[in-house]
Design a protein around this motif. Sequence first.
Motif, PDB file in Angstrom:
ATOM      1  N   TYR A 396       3.273   4.919   7.605  1.00  0.00           N
ATOM      2  CA  TYR A 396       2.352   3.902   7.105  1.00  0.00           C
ATOM      3  C   TYR A 396       2.814   3.475   5.717  1.00  0.00           C
ATOM      4  O   TYR A 396       3.135   4.320   4.861  1.00  0.00           O
ATOM      5  CB  TYR A 396       0.927   4.443   7.052  1.00  0.00           C
ATOM      6  N   VAL A 397       2.906   2.149   5.491  1.00  0.00           N
ATOM      7  CA  VAL A 397       3.288   1.611   4.184  1.00  0.00           C
ATOM      8  C   VAL A 397       2.060   0.955   3.556  1.00  0.00           C
ATOM      9  O   VAL A 397       1.533  -0.039   4.073  1.00  0.00           O
ATOM     10  CB  VAL A 397       4.443   0.586   4.314  1.00  0.00           C
ATOM     11  N   ASN A 398       1.587   1.546   2.447  1.00  0.00           N
ATOM     12  CA  ASN A 398       0.411   1.014   1.761  1.00  0.00           C
ATOM     13  C   ASN A 398       0.753  -0.178   0.862  1.00  0.00           C
ATOM     14  O   ASN A 398      -0.042  -1.105   0.703  1.00  0.00           O
ATOM     15  CB  ASN A 398      -0.232   2.117   0.912  1.00  0.00           C
ATOM     16  N   ILE A 413       7.344   1.018  -3.794  1.00  0.00           N
ATOM     17  CA  ILE A 413       6.950   1.217  -2.391  1.00  0.00           C
ATOM     18  C   ILE A 413       6.131   2.502  -2.292  1.00  0.00           C
ATOM     19  O   ILE A 413       6.575   3.572  -2.741  1.00  0.00           O
ATOM     20  CB  ILE A 413       8.184   1.312  -1.475  1.00  0.00           C
ATOM     21  N   ILE A 414       4.940   2.403  -1.698  1.00  0.00           N
ATOM     22  CA  ILE A 414       4.063   3.559  -1.523  1.00  0.00           C
ATOM     23  C   ILE A 414       3.733   3.676  -0.042  1.00  0.00           C
ATOM     24  O   ILE A 414       3.401   2.694   0.626  1.00  0.00           O
ATOM     25  CB  ILE A 414       2.755   3.405  -2.326  1.00  0.00           C
ATOM     26  N   GLY A 415       3.837   4.877   0.493  1.00  0.00           N
ATOM     27  CA  GLY A 415       3.524   5.069   1.908  1.00  0.00           C
ATOM     28  C   GLY A 415       3.359   6.518   2.277  1.00  0.00           C
ATOM     29  O   GLY A 415       3.342   7.405   1.414  1.00  0.00           O
ATOM     30  N   GLY A 435       5.645  17.360   1.116  1.00  0.00           N
ATOM     31  CA  GLY A 435       4.502  16.597   1.595  1.00  0.00           C
ATOM     32  C   GLY A 435       4.966  15.358   2.321  1.00  0.00           C
ATOM     33  O   GLY A 435       6.164  15.167   2.578  1.00  0.00           O
ATOM     34  N   SER A 436       4.042  14.501   2.669  1.00  0.00           N
ATOM     35  CA  SER A 436       4.367  13.350   3.485  1.00  0.00           C
ATOM     36  C   SER A 436       4.132  12.021   2.775  1.00  0.00           C
ATOM     37  O   SER A 436       4.451  10.974   3.324  1.00  0.00           O
ATOM     38  CB  SER A 436       3.525  13.380   4.778  1.00  0.00           C
TER      39      SER A 436
END
Length: 744
Positions: A396-398, A413-415, A435-436
Amino acid sequence: VTVREGQGPRDLAQEVLGEPDLWKEILKSNQLTSPSDLRPGMKLVIPVGAIKRSAIDVENARREIQTATDLGARLFAAEKIAQAIALNDEAVKERKGGNWENSSRLAIEARQMAEKSHLETLEKRNTTADAVVTDRSGTVQSREAAEMLWRDLSLYSKLFENSRVRTLSNSYAEISFQDASRIRLNENSQAVIQKMRVDLLSKERDSSVKLEKGAAFALLQTNQKKKKFNLNVPGVKTEINSKNFWVQKDDEATKIANYEGEIKLYSEDETIVIEENQGSRITAGGSVGQSKDLLKSVELLQPKNNAVLSQDTLLLQWNPVPQAQRYLLQVSADYSFKNIIINNENIISDSFLAKDMKDGAYYWTVAAIDKEGFPGPTSARGFFYVFSDTENPFLYVNHPREHDIFQSDTLHIIGETEANVRLFVNGDPVSLKEGSVFHLDHSLRDGINKISVKAVDIGGNETEIVRTVIYASNPEVLVEYDASMKQIQPKTFLARGRTLDLKGKTMSLSSVSVENQLTKNVSRTFADEAGNFQMSIQDIPESLSMFLTVLTPAGYKKEDTLWVQVSKQAPQIILDQIIPTISAEEALIINGTVANAVKLTCNGAEVIVVDEKFSHTLQLTPGTNVIKLIAIDDMDNECVIEHQVIQDTTPPELLDYDIVVKSTAVDDMVEVKVKAADSSGLRRTASVDLQAGDMISSGYLRYNAASQLYEGLFKLPRGKAGGIKLKTVVLEDYYGNQQAIHPN
């Protein structure tokens, strides 16, 4: 179960259920919609008992199916064992889908059906001498001694004495006998089961098979002392003391290759012994050649033995054998090679790309074939297992969102993804911290940017998310008009007819609008990601001014005033005759008139025009010919005429014919039927000559559209039709292609 820090859903499924692909079942059982809903310390309920019960039931069914198969259930209880296998396949499918109760129920039914096939096999195996088709691919047919026509053979069809079996191109068939001996017919092969007897008191078995043409491998169960097997070779007596050999027969000779034990060949003059890994050639006249050594065995390279592979496309490789002309590759779903998946004897390299391999265990062997066509001994069995992890990883890309606009050249880029995956941004690997959740910086170039974020799990499954963003650093907006648009002067365009195709290039994803200064109507479109735009302006008067506005995603604007003038006349092509769709001629002559044009071409070649008249000869080739006439004026307006002409110079083909004689008190009535075929259609009549002894009778057959046969009735004096035959039939299609055929 409590979720630990850094533990993703696949890790949890592997730890608790022993199968990472079942991570969705964990979410489903706990009313979770996304892997991102999992949090450290969260309590989950997982139906471990039902899942493990399903696994045990499926494994028990598999073992019972294997036991029954080893006893010969595919031969003696084919229907029941096939049902058991189908039920167990459904059970596995239900288990993967998380339907544990259905999986257990189906697996239990599969085991019970396998047990029934086990009992039926034990009852039948000592009381029948039937042979059975236990494996097949492509077109496999048989006919009994009293039959004239071949019929298709399905899997597990029974064969009897004097049964003929044949395989057509790209086909093979495996015939299994009561004692589990097998003969595998390669493509374009034909064999006769001449003898297949069993004495129920002495349990003595006697089988004889004649290979009429083609090639076959034989795998005999010679551990039964009272078993006789004979290979019928014209002019030669054979004594088979081998359990593994190969035979090939054509019009010139029979070849035999032996891989275990020995085979003795007795001719009138001598006895030849074919030892292990030797071969011999027997001519059609019965002359037996000396034994020769076969090529050496092949060494398998990859995949390594017992490898577990996750892809469905595999590269199989082996060491090349000196003097090998080609290789025979066999891949089977069982150890005994009773269920062959790949059978290819025409591989000229030392590798093969196997595609669409389904989950399961596979065995494979390779044999080298020499220049005379003798296959050498097969390699040692290789084994590998395909287990496809088909579940794509969570990603998932926020940030960023689609079509976001930035004035800075650095994108953050945050996801979020699963643990233990490889992450790529625009193809470049990036490292994930524990972590993920990930935070990455990426440089932007001016204009449109495509950002690809891809997660790849250990099974090679991929999830990719692509975001299109714009970096707008320069407020100046440029518009370039397409060079194909005719300009009388800058920004004054010539329209074809009353329509202008306005094309150009500007900043990507910009809004482009054109206002008609006469009607005030506005047409709008958007530039694509490369900045290209196009719109059609219609119903233009002789002269028109337009107002063009470009608005970029960042809000920058560009305005232009454009002028349009209309070209009134367009070129025309008028043909003197219709171009045919089918022709038997080698050349086609095209005549016609062209107006308002400066150039005429046919299939790219310029055509000479005199006083607006033209005559052009085009050579045709067999099959479909595309004819494209293009007339162009000085404004590049075009008139295009396009046709397809099929050249058919092939005469009709004779497929079959039949002659039936019926005698009356005074005459012999001869009924003649002829079956023919032609792609362009057959003439209504066909002339024939019939010959009975020295007498020749000529006449015509009429085509019957209902039966799709040429039919005719001829009257001869009583007693004169004996031995009558079709001497000549003349077939003709609608385009004059004719052929006189002499069947006898």
